[in-house]
Write a protein that holds these residues in place. Structure first.
Motif, PDB file in Angstrom:
ATOM      1  N   UNK A 302       0.841  -1.202   0.000  1.00 25.41           N
ATOM      2  CA  UNK A 302       0.000   0.000   0.000  1.00 25.41           C
ATOM      3  C   UNK A 302       0.876   1.251   0.000  1.00 25.41           C
ATOM      4  N   UNK A 303       1.944   1.245   0.803  1.00 24.59           N
ATOM      5  CA  UNK A 303       2.830   2.406   0.857  1.00 24.59           C
ATOM      6  C   UNK A 303       3.454   2.677  -0.511  1.00 24.59           C
ATOM      7  N   UNK A 304       3.851   1.609  -1.225  1.00 23.40           N
ATOM      8  CA  UNK A 304       4.482   1.793  -2.539  1.00 23.40           C
ATOM      9  C   UNK A 304       3.498   2.380  -3.542  1.00 23.40           C
ATOM     10  N   UNK A 305       2.269   1.871  -3.513  1.00 27.38           N
ATOM     11  CA  UNK A 305       1.288   2.366  -4.488  1.00 27.38           C
ATOM     12  C   UNK A 305       0.897   3.812  -4.177  1.00 27.38           C
ATOM     13  N   UNK A 306       1.016   4.213  -2.903  1.00 23.94           N
ATOM     14  CA  UNK A 306       0.701   5.605  -2.535  1.00 23.94           C
ATOM     15  C   UNK A 306       1.856   6.551  -2.828  1.00 23.94           C
ATOM     16  N   UNK A 307       3.073   6.145  -2.459  1.00 24.74           N
ATOM     17  CA  UNK A 307       4.159   7.132  -2.418  1.00 24.74           C
ATOM     18  C   UNK A 307       5.282   6.913  -3.435  1.00 24.74           C
ATOM     19  N   UNK A 308       5.416   5.652  -3.951  1.00 23.27           N
ATOM     20  CA  UNK A 308       6.487   5.458  -4.939  1.00 23.27           C
ATOM     21  C   UNK A 308       5.997   6.002  -6.288  1.00 23.27           C
ATOM     22  N   UNK A 309       5.242   5.217  -7.023  1.00 27.41           N
ATOM     23  CA  UNK A 309       4.542   5.732  -8.209  1.00 27.41           C
ATOM     24  C   UNK A 309       3.156   5.080  -8.181  1.00 27.41           C
TER      25      UNK A 309
END
Lengths: 504, 343
Positions: A302-309
């Motif tokens: 979830x963090x990656x989909x929110x803050x990475x791309x």
């Protein structure tokens, strides 16, 4: 011992299932080959009604199933997967189908939530609530990954994990936020980071705002500015934005993160610098920090989909990377099923759902089928949906020898419905919608057993006979209705019905 | 639902639900039949009527299809079959609510089982008793239920059972509308499937293998949506068995039928010649066998759709079985008699 004594007296136990319901009666009888004189006690001539466990005819359940059926019925032709071909019209049609199916999936989830609420409201709430909750978590994951518009995916993923495994806990929340200076609480960073990782950025912004960090303004201006940056970034997270807008926001996040990194001098507030640096690294989408701070694979996902791309095309990559850093808990059914969803093991997903609630699994399978997700599991079908192959004759003869998974589950569910009075129209409806020719024969077998009460009921049954071309069954219904009228002393009506049955 | 008292003075031998599951008939060694109606408001079983129906223990009772009215048949160790019809003009609990229509007394020994045929075969009844004879009766004129004709009489056993040995008998009809007429008859430790041949005679088609003791009960599953038939037996050898029956037209008979159609030849003599040949071959396969009751098993019954089987046995437990994906029957639930205060 009691059973042993009982057996020695030639007593035996018998049970008879209700031929038209979900119960039966147990009773004590006598071994027919024994001529022992038995002194009978009154409790031994009682009948003991016993329902079939796992069968439910409660109002809440029948309403839930009726609603799911309505959603399924309303799909119309969209319940069949349409193959993509070149051409604008076909593409539009596909797009429309996707919209219809996404909505149907959302409605299905809403109905399940409503059903869970109903069950929770009941005094005698039972263990099945936990099973329904697990179903809900699995459906939420399916919704996020396969039944959503691209821009909704991050929020849906966040909703999925926060419903299934709500963190941070209320206890941690209270311990931190009710302390005198929350930003100095030893668990403050754990608390904030967890909110951020799980896509709860506005909650995190609120927590920061109320963390009393503003006093840093007079103590350590740099630190104060970093806190303020974090609060602003979180308050202004560009949810559902265009890639351009996200890029702008991310640029600001990267700048703030860099500012935190260059503050290396030894200070009294070293721990606070460390904390804010980690937080800003997460916000700026730093993968290694995200994996390090998250506790589970789904948190880092979830963090990656929110803050990475925030791109759906990267979801699969994020999932693989997250699993490399955090092993799923194999003892938790919804978690295993969610891994199966990401990996596309839909049969396993349906099996997990079935173990909790077969009806929910059946309707879910229908939506998966319509979306084309079960394609690989069925026999090849031609354009009209007819099964091609050497077993085709056998498949058409049997409701359950079908290799079509959703058909198998829906047929099973339809038969279950026929045993529950309030769900008979659902059972008949599902069979009437089925493309399997055997379904018609099941309706023909069943209709004479339908215990109609009013003229409307008879009309309904006759309409089905007419639409499915079952004249012989219509005659049986007329004859039965005639007998009933005769019993009620309605001689004229009985005669009319006998005449319609072709008896006079 | 709570347990409810039947007020029988002796143990109950049989309980039979009507077609819709809204009425129950019970019979007992006390020679009485009792009927209970399900009150739709209170969801409780309420006594409809009770009367002395036979001169010995009444062992089985069955309901006809509602297409023919509210009719029950009872059999007794007094060797008779009696047919009863509900008379709605009579008061409930008057002892006169169920009118006696007919007594059939062809059996030479106590009767053990009775069953109405599915309604598409007409108003038809079968019985089996200790003389080992399967008898089929038809109400030729459904408007006159006092008149029943013995239309078939088949000795199931080549030698009648010895009276000094334990014996048991049971039967069940195939209820499928889309399958030709068939009945399973169990006598002692053997099971036989009978069907009608081309000339309308009841002939033995096949047998049920593997039983190692008296067959206590047999139940034919409703075959909704299946191209095969399922039936279950409860046996003294401690096992519940589930058999799969598959019917196929034999090539030979196909050829003969074709020949008949081509020659347009339907004379009776030809049919007589074929009496001993059936045009349908029935394959029997034992698909499931369970000894979970750890003792004698006594009863088996199927639900509406033939998807759930119940069994009871000497362990004082009721077991429910359900077919899995691969048609293997797995125990769905175990209900202990002690839990339900049956003991």
């Amino acid at each position: 011992d009691e059973v042993e004594n009982w057996r020695n007296t030639s007593r035996i136990l018998k049970y008879k299932l209700n031929p038209n319901g979900i119960n039966g009666v147990g009773f004590i009888s006598q071994d027919p080959t024994s001529d022992k004189e038995i002194k009978v006690f009154p409790q031994e001539t009682k009948l003991y009604p016993i329902s079939i466990p796992q069968s439910d005819d409660s109002d809440a359940y029948t309403e839930y199933i009726s609603s799911l059926y309505s959603i399924y019925e309303a799909l119309g032709d969209e319940r069949y997967y349409s193959v993509a071909t070149i051409g604008l019209i076909k593409k539009n049609a596909q797009h429309e189908q996707a919209e219809v199916l996404n909505n149907a999936f959302s409605l299905t989830i809403q109905e399940l939530e409503l059903y869970i609420e109903h069950k929770q409201a009941q005094q005698d709430s039972d263990a099945s609530i936990f099973e329904l909750e697990e179903c809900l978590y699995i459906l939420n994951a399916l919704k996020a990954v396969f039944f959503a518009n691209d821009q909704d995916v991050p929020q849906l993923l966040s909703h999925w994990i926060n419903r299934a495994d709500p963190q941070p806990s209320i206890e941690l929340n209270e311990a931190v936020m009710k302390s005198e200076k929350p930003y100095q609480h030893p668990y403050f960073w754990k608390f904030i980071n967890q909110l951020v990782l799980r896509g709860l950025y506005s909650n995190a912004a609120e927590a920061l705002k109320h963390s009393e960090y503003k006093e840093l303004n007079s103590i350590d201006l740099n630190l104060f500015n970093l806190f303020t940056d974090a609060e602003n970034l979180l308050s202004n997270y560009p949810i559902q934005s265009t890639p351009e807008v996200f890029k702008e926001w991310k640029k600001a996040a990267n700048t703030a993160s860099s500012n935190a990194s260059i503050r290396n001098k030894v200070s009294e507030n070293n721990e606070l610098y460390k904390g804010i640096k980690t937080l800003l690294s997460i916000i700026s989408g730093n993968k290694s920090i995200i994996f390090e701070t998250s506790e589970t694979w789904y948190e880092s996902l979830v963090a990656l989909i929110y803050y990475h791309i925030p791109s759906i095309s990267l979801l699969s990559e994020y999932f693989t990377e997250s699993l490399q850093h955090h092993q799923p808990d194999r003892t938790v059914v919804w978690e295993v099923a969610s891994v199966d969803i990401f990996e596309g093991n839909f049969i396993q997903v349906l099996r997990s759902l079935s173990s909790f609630n077969s009806a929910t699994a059946a309707y879910t399978s229908a939506l998966l089928e319509a979306k084309g997700l079960l394609k690989g599991y069925s026999l090849d079908e031609d354009e009209n949906g007819k099964i091609i192959g050497q077993n085709s004759l056998l498949d058409q003869e049997d409701l359950f020898s079908t290799r079509n998974v959703s058909e198998f589950l829906l047929h099973g569910h339809a038969l279950d419905c026929l045993s529950i009075e309030k769900l008979i129209p659902v059972g008949i409806g599902l069979l009437a919608l089925s493309r399997n020719p055997t379904a018609r024969s099941v309706i023909a077998e069943y209709l004479p057993k339908y215990n109609f009460k009013t003229n409307d009921d008879i009309e309904w049954a006759l309409t089905i006979c007419a639409s499915l071309k079952l004249p012989t069954i219509a005659h049986v219904l007329f004859r039965t209705a005639a007998q009933r009228a005769l019993n009620l002393g309605l001689v004229l009506e009985a005669l009319t019905l006998f005449a319609r049955a072709g008896d006079i | 639902m709570k347990p409810f008292s039947t007020q029988h003075e002796e143990l109950i031998h049989d309980v039979s639900y009507d077609f819709y599951g809204k009425q129950i008939a019970t019979c007992s060694s006390d020679q009485h039949i009792k009927i209970f109606d399900l009150d739709s408001n209170s969801n409780e079983w309420v006594l409809n009527d009770s009367w002395k129906a036979h001169h010995a223990s009444i062992v089985k009772i069955d309901w006809s299809s509602p297409e023919f009215g509210k009719i029950i048949a009872s059999i007794s160790h007094d060797k008779t079959v009696k047919i009863w019809e509900e008379d709605l003009d009579e008061q409930r609990n008057s002892g006169r609510r169920w009118k006696h229509l007919a007594t059939l007394n062809d059996s030479r020994g106590p009767l053990y089982d009775v069953a109405f045929a599915p309604s598409h075969l007409g108003l038809r009844l079968s019985t089996i008793g200790s003389d080992g004879v399967l008898r089929i009766y038809d109400a030729m004129e459904p408007a006159d239920l006092r008149s029943w004709t013995l239309t078939s009489e088949v000795s199931v056993l080549s030698v009648p059972p010895a009276s000094n040995l334990q014996s048991d008998f049971a039967l069940a009809w195939c209820t499928s509308r889309f399958s030709p007429e068939k009945i399973v008859v169990c006598a002692l430790d053997q099971g036989f499937i009978y069907h009608r041949n081309a000339s309308g005679k009841l002939v033995q088609a096949t047998t049920l293998p593997d039983h190692q003791g008296l067959i206590r009960d047999v139940a034919w599953a409703p075959s909704m949506g299946r191209f095969y038939q399922l039936l279950a037996t409860a046996c003294k050898d401690g096992k519940i068995r589930i058999f799969k029956l598959t019917e196929r037209l034999t090539n030979n008979s196909n050829f003969k039928n074709q020949k008949k159609i081509i020659n347009n030849d339907y004379n009776d003599e030809d049919d007589e010649e074929e009496d001993n040949e059936s045009n349908v071959e029935i394959q029997v396969e034992l698909i499931s066998e369970h000894d979970d009751h750890h003792g004698e098993t006594w009863s088996v019954s199927w639900n509406l759709t033939g998807t759930i089987l119940s069994s009871s046995g000497d362990d004082g437990k009721i077991r429910l079985w359900k077919a899995s994906y691969s048609n293997e029957f797995q125990c769905l639930s175990v209900i202990s008699a002690e839990q339900k205060e049956i003991v």
